[in-house]
Write a protein that holds these residues in place. Sequence first.
Motif: not given
Length: 497
Positions: A39-67
Amino acid sequence: MQQWPYISALLSDVMQSLPLFKPELCLTGLFLMVLAIDLIYRKNGVNGSRTLACAGILLVMVANWGQYILLDDRTEMLFAGSLILDHGTIVLKMTIDVAAFILLLYFTWDDDLKAHKKGLGDAYSIIVASVLGLHLMVMSGTLLVVFLSVEMVSIASYLLVAYRTGNGQSAEAGLKYVLFGMAASAVMLYGISLLYGLSGTLSFAGPQMAQQLMLAHPAAVMLAMLLVLAGIGFKLSFVPMHFWVPDVYQGASTPVTAYLSTLPKIAGFGLLAALVRPFAAGQLGGDISAILAVAGVVTMIAGNFAAIWQTNIKRMLAYSSIGHTGFALMAILTFNAQGAKALNFYLGAYAVANLGVLALASYFANARNAHTLDDLKGLGSKYPIASVCFVVLLVSLTGIPVSAGFNAKVLVFSAVYNVYEQAHSPFMLALLITGAVTTVVSLFYYIKVPLYLFLKRPDDANVVHPATSRKLLTLIVVLTVVVLLLGLFPDVVANFM
């Protein structure tokens, strides 16, 4: 004043449940952050959105493995039984997370989708939100959570299918999907209301619902179960709820087709297994088994035979996906731990191979605008690495030895045969025979791809070939290697299922 002890106990239960709800809380925060960046960066933030989403999913995987490590074969009931957490659900959540991570990488490497004028920032936030809904689907313990989670995933799916708003095929596919999805949701909600009215409870995890339904009129109970199964069947695309699949899969962007054919299916099978498991021991379990067995047989036959006549690659894979749905239903009908593990392994192997095949569809579409089998003529010598990967992944989908798909099918056949040996059920026998026959039938359409790639002459031998995406090819090679490793060393993963 009499309500205070109850409220105190409820709040205490919520606080105790929150630590085990950590992956889903992470997904909620991740969705809000990805959405804010877009919402803030629009098209200029696409790469940032993708990088954050990928990093966040990896973090969720770690949390699931801990469970997974923390539970130690225990089953936890969260939020007063609304959600169920055990090893099986965690395995499915991790499978969903891995597939979502692959999709987040894959989305930006499809030229057709990447060229869309509004960019991909919205798509990343939609995928993250849908993963939260998928987690809730596999953890569902009450019919209310079932409906809410299915609708979360449905809304995300509607948005993704119609994402290319300027494309006529995508718009048509989105409209069809929304109309059919709304009808399926209404049918499922009516079935849920009937089950609640007949049993007096929304929880299906405990014995109360099954016991109360045994006292109700059998015709009313079966009607309610059929309506609920129809709603879930829409997500799984088993016959007769499959009619939307070919048009939607063909009309949607290829990465969206990859999403529809993997993530909602994995969660849908987890939900279906959890829903029917409490009824396995009673008379109602026999009725449900008969319905699902017939659906499985018809689905395998319809999907595999219809795929033979298809010339469009995505449409062929759509019917192939229907056939795989019927095969996976076999594992659910075992109603035992062996079948559950076989189902989890099968879904994982199918997801990896199917994502790879659809990534290859994007690869050849990017390189040569190839969408049909005729478009693949002679491309095997021009794109040897991609073509060999195509053959290996199709071998896995078929279930030929030295592939993950072969081991997955052996596990499912073994689980079903063990049940047949004990009960001598004609439904199990029918499933075994149909599964074996349709596996052979699938060769007739899967083999067309290597036939066109390597044995047909190209129509444009002198055409200069445009540059192809090395990143997408790297992803395809990695998925192919995973398929081969799971074929050679299945125990590495199967022991954790």
